[in-house]
Motif scaffolding. Structure first.
Motif, PDB file in Angstrom:
ATOM      1  N   THR A 343       0.848  -1.190   0.000  1.00 12.09           N
ATOM      2  CA  THR A 343       0.000   0.000   0.000  1.00 12.09           C
ATOM      3  C   THR A 343       0.884   1.240   0.000  1.00 12.09           C
ATOM      4  O   THR A 343       1.779   1.376   0.837  1.00 12.09           O
ATOM      5  N   VAL A 344       0.644   2.139  -0.942  1.00 13.25           N
ATOM      6  CA  VAL A 344       1.457   3.350  -1.105  1.00 13.25           C
ATOM      7  C   VAL A 344       0.769   4.521  -0.411  1.00 13.25           C
ATOM      8  O   VAL A 344      -0.405   4.812  -0.687  1.00 13.25           O
ATOM      9  N   ILE A 345       1.498   5.173   0.506  1.00 14.20           N
ATOM     10  CA  ILE A 345       0.927   6.310   1.226  1.00 14.20           C
ATOM     11  C   ILE A 345       1.900   7.488   1.193  1.00 14.20           C
ATOM     12  O   ILE A 345       3.111   7.312   1.129  1.00 14.20           O
ATOM     13  N   ARG A 346       1.328   8.697   1.251  1.00 12.34           N
ATOM     14  CA  ARG A 346       2.156   9.908   1.283  1.00 12.34           C
ATOM     15  C   ARG A 346       2.612  10.184   2.718  1.00 12.34           C
ATOM     16  O   ARG A 346       2.164   9.533   3.663  1.00 12.34           O
ATOM     17  N   GLU A 347       3.470  11.199   2.864  1.00 14.17           N
ATOM     18  CA  GLU A 347       4.018  11.530   4.177  1.00 14.17           C
ATOM     19  C   GLU A 347       2.920  11.908   5.168  1.00 14.17           C
ATOM     20  O   GLU A 347       3.027  11.651   6.364  1.00 14.17           O
ATOM     21  N   ASN A 348       1.844  12.538   4.674  1.00 19.71           N
ATOM     22  CA  ASN A 348       0.759  12.961   5.572  1.00 19.71           C
ATOM     23  C   ASN A 348      -0.227  11.840   5.875  1.00 19.71           C
ATOM     24  O   ASN A 348      -1.247  12.054   6.537  1.00 19.71           O
ATOM     25  N   GLY A 349       0.064  10.629   5.371  1.00 18.22           N
ATOM     26  CA  GLY A 349      -0.790   9.488   5.645  1.00 18.22           C
ATOM     27  C   GLY A 349      -1.895   9.269   4.642  1.00 18.22           C
ATOM     28  O   GLY A 349      -2.665   8.298   4.754  1.00 18.22           O
ATOM     29  N   SER A 350      -2.023  10.138   3.637  1.00 19.71           N
ATOM     30  CA  SER A 350      -3.088   9.971   2.642  1.00 19.71           C
ATOM     31  C   SER A 350      -2.760   8.822   1.696  1.00 19.71           C
ATOM     32  O   SER A 350      -1.599   8.562   1.365  1.00 19.71           O
ATOM     33  N   LEU A 351      -3.798   8.140   1.274  1.00 20.19           N
ATOM     34  CA  LEU A 351      -3.647   6.962   0.424  1.00 20.19           C
ATOM     35  C   LEU A 351      -3.391   7.350  -1.029  1.00 20.19           C
ATOM     36  O   LEU A 351      -4.053   8.238  -1.570  1.00 20.19           O
ATOM     37  N   VAL A 352      -2.430   6.651  -1.636  1.00 18.12           N
ATOM     38  CA  VAL A 352      -2.192   6.792  -3.074  1.00 18.12           C
ATOM     39  C   VAL A 352      -2.807   5.612  -3.809  1.00 18.12           C
ATOM     40  O   VAL A 352      -3.495   5.766  -4.814  1.00 18.12           O
ATOM     41  N   GLY A 353      -2.585   4.431  -3.299  1.00 20.92           N
ATOM     42  CA  GLY A 353      -3.122   3.228  -3.930  1.00 20.92           C
ATOM     43  C   GLY A 353      -2.285   2.020  -3.575  1.00 20.92           C
ATOM     44  O   GLY A 353      -1.505   2.042  -2.626  1.00 20.92           O
ATOM     45  N   GLN A 354      -2.444   0.953  -4.348  1.00 22.79           N
ATOM     46  CA  GLN A 354      -1.682  -0.271  -4.115  1.00 22.79           C
ATOM     47  C   GLN A 354      -0.817  -0.590  -5.323  1.00 22.79           C
ATOM     48  O   GLN A 354      -1.151  -0.243  -6.454  1.00 22.79           O
ATOM     49  N   LEU A 355       0.292  -1.272  -5.053  1.00 22.42           N
ATOM     50  CA  LEU A 355       1.200  -1.687  -6.113  1.00 22.42           C
ATOM     51  C   LEU A 355       1.432  -3.194  -6.032  1.00 22.42           C
ATOM     52  O   LEU A 355       1.748  -3.727  -4.970  1.00 22.42           O
ATOM     53  N   GLU A 356       1.259  -3.848  -7.173  1.00 19.10           N
ATOM     54  CA  GLU A 356       1.570  -5.262  -7.303  1.00 19.10           C
ATOM     55  C   GLU A 356       2.599  -5.427  -8.410  1.00 19.10           C
ATOM     56  O   GLU A 356       2.780  -4.530  -9.240  1.00 19.10           O
ATOM     57  N   LYS A 357       3.264  -6.576  -8.445  1.00 19.96           N
ATOM     58  CA  LYS A 357       4.269  -6.801  -9.484  1.00 19.96           C
ATOM     59  C   LYS A 357       3.681  -6.694 -10.898  1.00 19.96           C
ATOM     60  O   LYS A 357       4.298  -6.095 -11.778  1.00 19.96           O
ATOM     61  N   PRO A 358       2.497  -7.275 -11.154  1.00 19.80           N
ATOM     62  CA  PRO A 358       1.932  -7.131 -12.503  1.00 19.80           C
ATOM     63  C   PRO A 358       1.685  -5.677 -12.896  1.00 19.80           C
ATOM     64  O   PRO A 358       1.913  -5.291 -14.047  1.00 19.80           O
ATOM     65  N   SER A 359       1.244  -4.850 -11.931  1.00 22.30           N
ATOM     66  CA  SER A 359       0.986  -3.445 -12.254  1.00 22.30           C
ATOM     67  C   SER A 359       2.297  -2.699 -12.495  1.00 22.30           C
ATOM     68  O   SER A 359       2.354  -1.777 -13.319  1.00 22.30           O
ATOM     69  N   ILE A 360       3.359  -3.085 -11.783  1.00 21.83           N
ATOM     70  CA  ILE A 360       4.671  -2.471 -12.009  1.00 21.83           C
ATOM     71  C   ILE A 360       5.184  -2.832 -13.393  1.00 21.83           C
ATOM     72  O   ILE A 360       5.707  -1.984 -14.122  1.00 21.83           O
ATOM     73  N   LEU A 361       5.032  -4.092 -13.768  1.00 24.88           N
ATOM     74  CA  LEU A 361       5.446  -4.530 -15.100  1.00 24.88           C
ATOM     75  C   LEU A 361       4.672  -3.792 -16.184  1.00 24.88           C
ATOM     76  O   LEU A 361       5.250  -3.341 -17.187  1.00 24.88           O
ATOM     77  N   ALA A 362       3.367  -3.649 -15.979  1.00 25.76           N
ATOM     78  CA  ALA A 362       2.545  -2.924 -16.954  1.00 25.76           C
ATOM     79  C   ALA A 362       2.983  -1.468 -17.066  1.00 25.76           C
ATOM     80  O   ALA A 362       3.018  -0.904 -18.168  1.00 25.76           O
ATOM     81  N   PHE A 363       3.337  -0.867 -15.944  1.00 33.49           N
ATOM     82  CA  PHE A 363       3.814   0.519 -15.949  1.00 33.49           C
ATOM     83  C   PHE A 363       5.106   0.645 -16.761  1.00 33.49           C
ATOM     84  O   PHE A 363       5.256   1.565 -17.572  1.00 33.49           O
ATOM     85  N   LEU A 364       6.048  -0.276 -16.530  1.00 40.94           N
ATOM     86  CA  LEU A 364       7.315  -0.234 -17.266  1.00 40.94           C
ATOM     87  C   LEU A 364       7.093  -0.436 -18.762  1.00 40.94           C
ATOM     88  O   LEU A 364       7.762   0.193 -19.590  1.00 40.94           O
ATOM     89  N   GLN A 365       6.150  -1.289 -19.104  1.00 41.16           N
ATOM     90  CA  GLN A 365       5.839  -1.510 -20.524  1.00 41.16           C
ATOM     91  C   GLN A 365       5.264  -0.255 -21.152  1.00 41.16           C
ATOM     92  O   GLN A 365       5.582   0.076 -22.305  1.00 41.16           O
TER      93      GLN A 365
END
Length: 373
Positions: A343-365
């Motif tokens: 789970t990705v969060i900012r310094e103030n604790g607000s939610l950005v979202g979630q990251l999984e390996k498939p989504s990281i691969l899709a981002f790089l593509q």
């Protein structure tokens, strides 16, 4: 561990042998045993083979000492060592992570050859002190093997120690560890092809198997050098982006004040009762998580009165990552902690979202695709 056989621990490091090790152990025992039997026919029956086995075990003890050299220096730098494994082509110390600086990387790389050179000097002096006899000859063989082990490993190409030395030097000059790995890997690939050619040409032209080990070792080194170069390119690409840049728009977050009835109605078609949904408050702060299965703890007639906040569970800190963390750090955390998502969060604790390996691969593509003109 890939069919490896665990022997025990050395300095707290798990020690394994691959099944291929027994093949080499037998070949070395037979080779040296035959030589001793031919040289000293007066020895009792079976003794040459016992001496051959002792020689083979001492050879592998030298390889083990070489790998311990790498491991102990790495451990002194705070780098955990997963294991040491002996196999067909020698030994491998598996480290959990890279050294932090070029200087520390150089120290880890050079430690193995230094141990082998020290053993060469000590065994040579010991053999010289003994003088003549079968004991002195065995010590001479082991000393020569340690010298060869040190010199061979100093060849400047990955995955050999010399390749890691070259990597540390290029890292120091460029400040880029990934580029340094690619350079050292390319050097390793060139040297591997030379070794393969030196074994393949005599075989094809003259039917000679004299250099068959060059062919086998060259193939092994080429495979590992190619893998190192590919891994370094991916790591360099991952290091360029942050977790926040790669996260997709989060669709699984639910409002902490949402009634359980409304939550259940929204997810009625969800077939996975264990799927986790992130929970945020009115300011977008991450406050917990909930699954469809969590509804079972509340009677159906109370769903309208209970809210998501009442049945949600907390998210462990180790399952979160700062928004500005590099994608490389995210992938390492996923691997080290055996997680499916962070789970990705900012310094103030607000939610950005979630990251999984498939989504990281899709981002790089997506990043690799050429932009439209």
């Amino acid at each position: 561990m890939n069919g490896n056989i665990r022997i025990g621990k050395l300095f707290g490091i798990p020690f394994y042998v691959h099944p291929s090790w027994f093949l080499v152990l037998g070949l070395i025992t037979w080779s040296y045993g035959s030589g001793i039997a031919a040289q000293l026919p007066e020895l009792a029956v079976g003794l040459p083979w016992i001496l051959g086995l002792v020689t083979a075990l001492l050879l592998f003890a030298s390889v083990l000492a070489h790998e311990l050299g790498h491991s102990l220096v790495a451990m002194r730098q705070g780098i955990p060592v997963r294991s040491i494994t002996l196999f067909l082509f020698g030994g491998l110390a598996s480290l959990e992570k890279e050294s932090k600086t070029p200087s520390e990387a150089f120290q880890v790389a050079i430690a193995g050859p230094v141990v082998s050179l020290i053993l060469f000097g000590f065994l040579s002096l010991f053999g010289w002190a003994i003088g003549t006899g079968i004991g002195a000859e065995i010590l001479g063989v082991i000393a020569s093997v340690n010298l060869a082990l040190a010199l061979f490993n100093l060849i400047p190409g990955l995955p050999l120690d010399g390749g890691n030395v070259l990597k540390a030097l290029v890292w120091k000059l460029t400040g880029n560890p990934y580029r340094a790995t690619v350079v050292a890997s390319r050097s390793g690939q060139v040297l591997s092809w030379i070794a393969i050619a030196s074994g393949l040409i005599p075989l094809v032209l003259f039917g000679s198997f004299a250099n068959i080990w060059n062919l086998l070792i060259g193939g092994f080194l080429l495979q590992n050098a190619t893998q190192s170069a590919r891994s370094a390119r991916v790591q360099e690409q991952l290091a360029q982006f942050t977790a926040e840049e790669a996260v997709m728009a989060n669709r699984s977050a639910v409002d902490a004040e949402l009634p359980l009835r409304a939550f259940a109605d929204q997810q009625i078609l969800n077939r996975d009762p264990n799927q986790k949904f992130l929970v945020t408050d009115a300011e977008g702060q991450l406050v917990g998580e909930i699954s469809i299965d969590s509804l079972r703890s509340v009677p159906v007639e109370d769903w309208s009165n209970q809210r998501v906040r009442d049945v949600m569970s907390e998210i462990a800190v180790e399952r979160t990552v700062p928004a500005q963390a590099s994608l490389l750090d995210v992938v390492k955390l996923l691997d080290e902690k055996h997680l499916s998502a962070l789970t990705v969060i900012r310094e103030n604790g607000s939610l950005v979202g979630q990251l999984e390996k498939p989504s990281i691969l899709a981002f790089l593509q997506r990043q690799a695709q050429p932009s439209a003109a």
